[in-house]
Scaffold this active site. Structure first.
Site, PDB file in Angstrom:
ATOM      1  N   ASP A   1     -23.661   6.579  11.457  1.00 18.24           N
ATOM      2  CA  ASP A   1     -24.840   5.725  11.333  1.00 18.24           C
ATOM      3  C   ASP A   1     -25.961   6.655  11.763  1.00 18.24           C
ATOM      4  OD1 ASP A   1     -27.064   4.075  12.050  1.00 18.24           O
ATOM      5  OD2 ASP A   1     -25.722   2.356  11.948  1.00 18.24           O
ATOM      6  N   HIS A   2     -26.722   7.167  10.800  1.00 18.35           N
ATOM      7  CA  HIS A   2     -27.600   8.298  11.144  1.00 18.35           C
ATOM      8  C   HIS A   2     -28.691   7.914  12.151  1.00 18.35           C
ATOM      9  CE1 HIS A   2     -30.069   6.716   7.847  1.00 18.35           C
ATOM     10  NE2 HIS A   2     -31.082   7.312   8.424  1.00 18.35           N
TER      11      HIS A   2
ATOM     12  N   LYS B   1     -22.095   5.549   5.392  1.00 16.18           N
ATOM     13  CA  LYS B   1     -22.269   4.134   5.079  1.00 16.18           C
ATOM     14  C   LYS B   1     -22.342   3.984   3.558  1.00 16.18           C
ATOM     15  CE  LYS B   1     -27.149   3.172   4.647  1.00 16.18           C
ATOM     16  NZ  LYS B   1     -28.338   2.496   5.060  1.00 16.18           N
TER      17      LYS B   1
ATOM     18  N   LYS C   1     -30.457  10.108  15.846  1.00 13.58           N
ATOM     19  CA  LYS C   1     -31.862  10.450  16.104  1.00 13.58           C
ATOM     20  C   LYS C   1     -32.036  10.762  17.590  1.00 13.58           C
ATOM     21  CE  LYS C   1     -33.564   7.614  12.284  1.00 13.58           C
ATOM     22  NZ  LYS C   1     -34.421   8.395  11.410  1.00 13.58           N
TER      23      LYS C   1
ATOM     24  N   VAL D   1     -10.838  12.840  -7.026  1.00  8.15           N
ATOM     25  CA  VAL D   1     -10.244  12.084  -5.915  1.00  8.15           C
ATOM     26  C   VAL D   1      -8.941  11.371  -6.278  1.00  8.15           C
ATOM     27  CG1 VAL D   1     -12.426  11.759  -4.682  1.00  8.15           C
ATOM     28  CG2 VAL D   1     -11.648  10.015  -6.273  1.00  8.15           C
TER      29      VAL D   1
ATOM     30  N   HIS E   1     -27.856  -0.211  11.104  1.00  4.21           N
ATOM     31  CA  HIS E   1     -28.822   0.509  11.940  1.00  4.21           C
ATOM     32  C   HIS E   1     -29.492  -0.385  12.988  1.00  4.21           C
ATOM     33  CE1 HIS E   1     -28.161   3.461   8.937  1.00  4.21           C
ATOM     34  NE2 HIS E   1     -28.974   2.957   8.039  1.00  4.21           N
TER      35      HIS E   1
ATOM     36  N   GLY F   1     -17.455  15.613  -2.228  1.00  3.82           N
ATOM     37  CA  GLY F   1     -18.838  15.329  -2.660  1.00  3.82           C
ATOM     38  C   GLY F   1     -19.771  16.500  -2.378  1.00  3.82           C
TER      39      GLY F   1
ATOM     40  N   ASP G   1     -26.065  14.734  -3.450  1.00  4.15           N
ATOM     41  CA  ASP G   1     -27.410  14.750  -2.867  1.00  4.15           C
ATOM     42  C   ASP G   1     -27.386  14.847  -1.334  1.00  4.15           C
ATOM     43  OD1 ASP G   1     -30.294  14.104  -3.081  1.00  4.15           O
ATOM     44  OD2 ASP G   1     -29.668  12.313  -1.976  1.00  4.15           O
ATOM     45  N   LEU G   2     -26.497  14.104  -0.718  1.00  2.00           N
ATOM     46  CA  LEU G   2     -26.446  14.090   0.753  1.00  2.00           C
ATOM     47  C   LEU G   2     -26.025  15.455   1.302  1.00  2.00           C
ATOM     48  CD1 LEU G   2     -26.671  12.127   3.228  1.00  2.00           C
ATOM     49  CD2 LEU G   2     -24.186  12.019   3.141  1.00  2.00           C
ATOM     50  N   ALA G   3     -25.040  16.067   0.632  1.00  3.05           N
ATOM     51  CA  ALA G   3     -24.567  17.389   1.062  1.00  3.05           C
ATOM     52  C   ALA G   3     -25.741  18.369   1.039  1.00  3.05           C
ATOM     53  CB  ALA G   3     -23.441  17.857   0.144  1.00  3.05           C
ATOM     54  N   LYS G   4     -26.484  18.335  -0.064  1.00  4.59           N
ATOM     55  CA  LYS G   4     -27.609  19.265  -0.248  1.00  4.59           C
ATOM     56  C   LYS G   4     -28.715  19.043   0.772  1.00  4.59           C
ATOM     57  CE  LYS G   4     -28.224  18.693  -4.633  1.00  4.59           C
ATOM     58  NZ  LYS G   4     -28.577  18.484  -5.985  1.00  4.59           N
TER      59      LYS G   4
HETATM   60  P1  NAD Z   1     -24.161  11.614  -5.079  1.00  7.43           P
HETATM   61  O1  NAD Z   1     -23.912  10.685  -6.228  1.00  7.43           O
HETATM   62  O2  NAD Z   1     -25.329  12.517  -5.136  1.00  7.43           O
HETATM   63  O3  NAD Z   1     -22.868  12.552  -4.914  1.00  7.43           O
HETATM   64  C1  NAD Z   1     -21.594  12.055  -5.021  1.00  7.43           C
HETATM   65  C2  NAD Z   1     -20.579  13.193  -4.957  1.00  7.43           C
HETATM   66  O4  NAD Z   1     -19.302  12.611  -5.204  1.00  7.43           O
HETATM   67  C3  NAD Z   1     -20.762  14.307  -5.976  1.00  7.43           C
HETATM   68  O5  NAD Z   1     -20.495  15.550  -5.358  1.00  7.43           O
HETATM   69  C4  NAD Z   1     -19.667  14.011  -7.016  1.00  7.43           C
HETATM   70  O6  NAD Z   1     -19.170  15.184  -7.659  1.00  7.43           O
HETATM   71  C5  NAD Z   1     -18.609  13.401  -6.144  1.00  7.43           C
HETATM   72  N1  NAD Z   1     -17.692  12.551  -6.920  1.00  7.43           N
HETATM   73  C6  NAD Z   1     -17.978  11.431  -7.628  1.00  7.43           C
HETATM   74  N2  NAD Z   1     -16.863  10.968  -8.228  1.00  7.43           N
HETATM   75  C7  NAD Z   1     -15.857  11.792  -7.870  1.00  7.43           C
HETATM   76  C8  NAD Z   1     -14.473  11.858  -8.169  1.00  7.43           C
HETATM   77  N3  NAD Z   1     -13.861  10.956  -8.977  1.00  7.43           N
HETATM   78  N4  NAD Z   1     -13.738  12.857  -7.633  1.00  7.43           N
HETATM   79  C9  NAD Z   1     -14.324  13.779  -6.831  1.00  7.43           C
HETATM   80  N5  NAD Z   1     -15.618  13.781  -6.514  1.00  7.43           N
HETATM   81  C10 NAD Z   1     -16.373  12.801  -7.044  1.00  7.43           C
HETATM   82  O7  NAD Z   1     -24.131  10.714  -3.763  1.00  7.43           O
HETATM   83  P2  NAD Z   1     -24.800  11.048  -2.344  1.00  7.43           P
HETATM   84  O8  NAD Z   1     -26.200  10.585  -2.358  1.00  7.43           O
HETATM   85  O9  NAD Z   1     -24.526  12.461  -1.997  1.00  7.43           O
HETATM   86  O10 NAD Z   1     -24.023  10.058  -1.368  1.00  7.43           O
HETATM   87  C11 NAD Z   1     -22.701  10.287  -0.921  1.00  7.43           C
HETATM   88  C12 NAD Z   1     -22.291   9.170   0.031  1.00  7.43           C
HETATM   89  O11 NAD Z   1     -23.160   9.137   1.143  1.00  7.43           O
HETATM   90  C13 NAD Z   1     -22.347   7.768  -0.574  1.00  7.43           C
HETATM   91  O12 NAD Z   1     -21.326   6.999   0.019  1.00  7.43           O
HETATM   92  C14 NAD Z   1     -23.685   7.222  -0.094  1.00  7.43           C
HETATM   93  O13 NAD Z   1     -23.670   5.824   0.004  1.00  7.43           O
HETATM   94  C15 NAD Z   1     -23.765   7.864   1.265  1.00  7.43           C
HETATM   95  N6  NAD Z   1     -25.120   8.044   1.763  1.00  7.43           N
HETATM   96  C16 NAD Z   1     -26.018   8.824   1.118  1.00  7.43           C
HETATM   97  C17 NAD Z   1     -27.292   9.009   1.658  1.00  7.43           C
HETATM   98  C18 NAD Z   1     -28.291   9.917   0.990  1.00  7.43           C
HETATM   99  O14 NAD Z   1     -29.340  10.136   1.608  1.00  7.43           O
HETATM  100  N7  NAD Z   1     -28.044  10.465  -0.166  1.00  7.43           N
HETATM  101  C19 NAD Z   1     -27.635   8.356   2.835  1.00  7.43           C
HETATM  102  C20 NAD Z   1     -26.698   7.550   3.486  1.00  7.43           C
HETATM  103  C21 NAD Z   1     -25.444   7.411   2.935  1.00  7.43           C
END
Ligand code: NAD
Length: 488
Positions: free
Chosen positions: A179-180, A150, A184, A88, A242, A10, A14-17
């Protein structure tokens, strides 16, 4: 620290970024990453290494708490990032990845330690774990760890199935469930504050504490997460994870010098001592709410069911207030009031400990200015600890005047939750992660609430956006002679 390969599923998400790259960068600046650290970012779309590195740099410039100033440092950080296409479900992609990672590890001539970070939807967790196992990626000469986000399941049954699917490839001690809230800084301080300050430790039980209030309110609505949120609601999105984790962190009675295992064990004891609800009596201790139209910061906002992509007849909960009891030696008789909601008046996560007033009944000073002693932990947006006392009013010596002892820390100087958590996972320290038994016990505790909601045994209170939630939540405390502190 030994060499580590960080494998991020992933990597374009969004989370990675927003969180993971900035956290890694700040750990790097603080010299908390090993000398030999390499990242394999994975995603479905094609991306060259330089483009991926440029994306990482962009995310640091937008989201890092520390400004990116030193170009040389940035270059050193960013050159360890590589990107590979991986779907995946495609087994071949894992084999190719394994070859590349092995080459890299051989070049470094060190043990293979691999951390797999799943920043993808939970529907992929099981498939990824199975493929890590099958491809050989999970066979290392050092350690392997799995970090997951989560939500961990949708209910007890699905959480168990998910755990089962992960356990094919990873042992419990190799799994780090984020669990972020546990990352904190103030939450990480709770146990130390309690156990290393005799003044607090001595007071930390039902002899001196009247009630404890845990609030986590937001002013935002459902935002862009309609699809997920309308299936989850406040109970699954916030309460099961949380809020119950905050409760556990606050109420464990641990010896000094706690280890991972101590904390895990003590949290389990708290969850096992929580008085179980039955679905028939959920309505007497749980308030279910949903925001209607209202005003936030002077701007009108629509109600939940008028939000984009939410069905008009949705009875999903955006607010929950609950009264909980811990039936053990320390906490018997102390009510815990926990609430969380969207579109509330104020954005705040705080814990208020209200102390008993034994002198009230035995003829101590009866002054309308006299308030119970409160110990307040503000967790976010600002971090603050304050103790509310009573003193003599110097202008009017007959009267009592409230006095506050206040400690405040500026958020910008503090590590972000993700920095703390990723740093801990790299070190193999699982103290501030959600362990399986707690997760299972939390779902077990919440299950009657889910059933009662499902069968409509609990009324759905509509509250105006921009308020402190339904009045029923005030009545929940009023019945016991209390009120929520700091609701304006
Ligand atoms: P996102 O939709 O922005 O990113 C999802 C990532 O998964 C992308 O990089 C996409 O390329 C990849 N992906 C999707 N299908 C795929 C596949 N078949 N094969 C390989 N890669 C695939 O989601 P996000 O916001 O980054 O969230 C990721 C996880 O973190 C989720 O489980 C979400 O519930 C959790 N999460 C996110 C946040 C947040 O602030 N964004 C907070 C808490 C938890």
């Amino acid at each position: 620290m030994e060499a580590i390969t960080f494998v991020l599923f992933g990597a374009t998400g969004d989370l990675a970024k927003r969180k993971i790259y900035p956290a890694l960068y700040n750990l790097f600046i603080d010299q908390k990453l090993p000398e030999s650290f390499s990242v394999f970012g994975l995603g479905r779309r094609e991306l060259s290494d330089p483009d991926f590195q440029a994306n990482v740099e962009k995310s640091l410039r937008m989201f890092s708490r520390r400004k990116v100033i030193d170009q040389e440092n940035l270059q050193k950080f960013i050159e360890v990032f590589r990107y590979r296409v991986l779907d995946v479900g495609h087994k071949e992609d894992y084999k190719t990845l394994l070859q590349e990672i092995e080459q890299q590890e051989q070049k470094l001539g060190t043990k293979s330690n691999r951390m797999f970070y799943l920043s993808v939807g939970p529907q992929f967790f099981g498939t990824i774990a199975a493929n890590i196992q099958e491809s050989g990626l999970g066979k290392t000469s050092g350690w392997k760890r799995l970090v997951i986000e989560k939500p961990f399941g949708h209910d007890l049954q699905s959480a168990r199935e998910l755990n089962e699917s992960l356990s094919i490839a990873f042992k419990e001690e190799e799994i780090f469930r984020i669990d972020h809230y546990l990352g904190k800084p103030m939450v990480q301080k709770l146990e130390v504050l309690q156990n290393n300050n005799p003044v607090f430790k001595a007071l930390w039980d039902n002899r001196y504490i009247a009630n404890i209030q845990i609030t986590s309110n937001e002013t935002v609505g459902v935002e862009e997460r309609a699809g997920y949120y309308d299936q989850a609601g406040a109970v699954r999105d916030m309460f099961q994870n949380h809020m119950l984790q905050l409760l556990m962190m606050l109420t464990t009675h641990s010896p000094n010098n706690t280890t991972n295992d101590d904390v895990r064990e003590k949290k389990k004891i708290v969850m096992n001592s929580l008085e179980q609800l039955h679905k028939e009596d959920v309505k007497s201790s749980v308030i279910r709410g949903q925001y209607g139209a209202g005003v936030i910061d002077g701007n009108p906002v629509v109600g939940y069911t008028s939000e984009p992509n939410i069905p008009e007849d949705s009875s999903n909960d955006t607010f929950i207030a609950a009264k909980l009891k811990i039936d053990d030696y320390f906490w018997r008789g102390v009510p815990f009031y926990i609430r969380t909601g969207k579109r509330m008046k104020e954005k705040s996560t705080r814990i208020v400990i209200e102390f008993k007033e034994p002198l009230k009944k035995s003829g101590g000073t009866q002054d309308e200015n006299k308030k119970p002693n409160l110990l307040v932990f503000e967790i976010s947006p600002d971090e603050r600890i304050s103790l509310h006392l009573n003193t003599r009013d110097p202008q009017n010596k007959e009267k009592i005047k409230p006095m506050y002892i206040d400690f405040h820390e500026t958020q910008a100087n503090l590590p972000e939750a993700y920095e703390n958590l990723i740093g801990d996972a790299l070190n193999g320290d699982s103290t501030f992660f959600a362990h399986w038994e707690e997760v299972e016990l939390s779902w077990q505790w919440v299950e009657p609430i889910l059933e009662a909601y499902n069968e409509n045994l609990v009324p759905l209170h509509i509250y105006a956006a921009g308020t402190n939630g339904p009045s029923a939540s005030d009545e929940l405390l009023a019945q016991d002679g209390y009120h929520w502190w700091f609701d304006q």
